[in-house]
Design a protein around this motif. Structure first.
Motif, PDB file in Angstrom:
ATOM      1  N   ALA A  34      20.870 -64.999 -35.358  1.00 43.50           N
ATOM      2  CA  ALA A  34      21.501 -63.675 -35.290  1.00 43.50           C
ATOM      3  C   ALA A  34      22.837 -63.755 -34.557  1.00 43.50           C
ATOM      4  O   ALA A  34      23.824 -63.159 -34.986  1.00 43.50           O
ATOM      5  N   LEU A  35      22.890 -64.502 -33.460  1.00 45.05           N
ATOM      6  CA  LEU A  35      24.136 -64.631 -32.705  1.00 45.05           C
ATOM      7  C   LEU A  35      25.198 -65.340 -33.528  1.00 45.05           C
ATOM      8  O   LEU A  35      26.367 -64.934 -33.539  1.00 45.05           O
ATOM      9  N   ASP A  36      24.802 -66.404 -34.230  1.00 42.45           N
ATOM     10  CA  ASP A  36      25.746 -67.100 -35.107  1.00 42.45           C
ATOM     11  C   ASP A  36      26.321 -66.139 -36.145  1.00 42.45           C
ATOM     12  O   ASP A  36      27.530 -66.109 -36.384  1.00 42.45           O
ATOM     13  N   ALA A  37      25.449 -65.342 -36.760  1.00 43.35           N
ATOM     14  CA  ALA A  37      25.893 -64.390 -37.791  1.00 43.35           C
ATOM     15  C   ALA A  37      26.802 -63.318 -37.196  1.00 43.35           C
ATOM     16  O   ALA A  37      27.805 -62.936 -37.813  1.00 43.35           O
ATOM     17  N   LEU A  38      26.476 -62.824 -36.017  1.00 43.46           N
ATOM     18  CA  LEU A  38      27.317 -61.809 -35.382  1.00 43.46           C
ATOM     19  C   LEU A  38      28.699 -62.362 -35.044  1.00 43.46           C
ATOM     20  O   LEU A  38      29.712 -61.697 -35.266  1.00 43.46           O
ATOM     21  N   VAL A  39      28.745 -63.588 -34.528  1.00 45.71           N
ATOM     22  CA  VAL A  39      30.034 -64.219 -34.218  1.00 45.71           C
ATOM     23  C   VAL A  39      30.845 -64.403 -35.501  1.00 45.71           C
ATOM     24  O   VAL A  39      32.048 -64.112 -35.535  1.00 45.71           O
ATOM     25  N   GLU A  40      30.203 -64.852 -36.577  1.00 44.12           N
ATOM     26  CA  GLU A  40      30.892 -65.025 -37.859  1.00 44.12           C
ATOM     27  C   GLU A  40      31.485 -63.711 -38.359  1.00 44.12           C
ATOM     28  O   GLU A  40      32.507 -63.701 -39.052  1.00 44.12           O
ATOM     29  N   ARG A  41      30.858 -62.587 -38.006  1.00 46.26           N
ATOM     30  CA  ARG A  41      31.332 -61.268 -38.436  1.00 46.26           C
ATOM     31  C   ARG A  41      32.313 -60.641 -37.442  1.00 46.26           C
ATOM     32  O   ARG A  41      32.651 -59.477 -37.544  1.00 46.26           O
ATOM     33  N   GLY A  42      32.704 -61.413 -36.422  1.00 46.01           N
ATOM     34  CA  GLY A  42      33.740 -60.951 -35.509  1.00 46.01           C
ATOM     35  C   GLY A  42      33.257 -60.278 -34.239  1.00 46.01           C
ATOM     36  O   GLY A  42      34.075 -59.762 -33.473  1.00 46.01           O
ATOM     37  N   HIS A  43      31.972 -60.288 -33.983  1.00 42.93           N
ATOM     38  CA  HIS A  43      31.454 -59.692 -32.748  1.00 42.93           C
ATOM     39  C   HIS A  43      31.605 -60.681 -31.595  1.00 42.93           C
ATOM     40  O   HIS A  43      31.531 -61.889 -31.777  1.00 42.93           O
ATOM     41  N   GLU A  44      31.791 -60.138 -30.401  1.00 40.08           N
ATOM     42  CA  GLU A  44      31.822 -60.964 -29.198  1.00 40.08           C
ATOM     43  C   GLU A  44      30.447 -60.900 -28.550  1.00 40.08           C
ATOM     44  O   GLU A  44      29.881 -59.818 -28.375  1.00 40.08           O
ATOM     45  N   ILE A  45      29.933 -62.058 -28.171  1.00 37.97           N
ATOM     46  CA  ILE A  45      28.623 -62.135 -27.516  1.00 37.97           C
ATOM     47  C   ILE A  45      28.841 -62.311 -26.021  1.00 37.97           C
ATOM     48  O   ILE A  45      29.684 -63.100 -25.589  1.00 37.97           O
TER      49      ILE A  45
END
Length: 163
Positions: A34-45
């Motif tokens: 999920a974190l990988d996918a969120l980062v790929e979509r431009g979200h900052e973790i």
């Protein structure tokens, strides 16, 4: 797959794109995909950093960044802490969750204290409890300091809580 449920929930309500997450500990669901996918979509973790008196802040992190073991042996980033008002969504681990949004954690109260700080500010982030299906159970009545989740996400379902 739970990763797609998490991503869909975050993206449905994201305004800042900053997502507070966690690294799995003691049987918690692994958020890696999920974190990988969120980062790929431009979200900052941002990940938690435990402080004195059971306080918790969050620091930016990206997959592959170096981590230092915190008080419980969980990796923590050593970057600058972010303003809690800039956190849009918090992915919250727990030992158990109720269908009413209640949560029992590991007992130290880090998340409860963090959410109390958020409630005192104009921006209160969306709280998404992340659980194995068998962790959604009937829980005892919450304590006054317990903070309910807005959603509970498991591999099988998403429970929307009205609170």
């Amino acid at each position: 797959m739970i990763a797609s449920k998490i991503v869909a929930s975050v993206e449905a309500r994201s305004t800042t794109g900053r997502v507070a997450a966690y690294l799995a500990y003691s049987g918690e669901l692994d958020l890696g995909p999920a974190l990988d996918a969120l980062v790929e979509r431009g979200h900052e973790i941002v990940l938690p950093v435990c402080g004195p008196d059971f306080s918790m802040d969050f620091c930016p992190w990206a997959p592959g960044d170096a981590l230092v073991a915190g008080p419980y042996g969980i990796g923590e980033p050593q970057t600058e802490r972010v303003d809690i008002e800039t956190i849009d969504t918090v992915l919250v681990p727990g030992v158990g969750f109720g269908a009413d949004g209640s949560r029992i954690g590991h007992g130290a109260g880090y998340y409860d204290r963090f959410f109390a700080r958020c409630a005192a500010r104009p921006h209160d982030p969306r709280r998404l409890g992340i659980a194995h299906d068998l962790q959604v159970v009937r829980l005892p009545a919450p304590e006054p300091w317990d903070v309910a989740m807005h959603e509970i996400i498991t591999p099988a379902k998403v429970i929307h809580v009205s609170n």
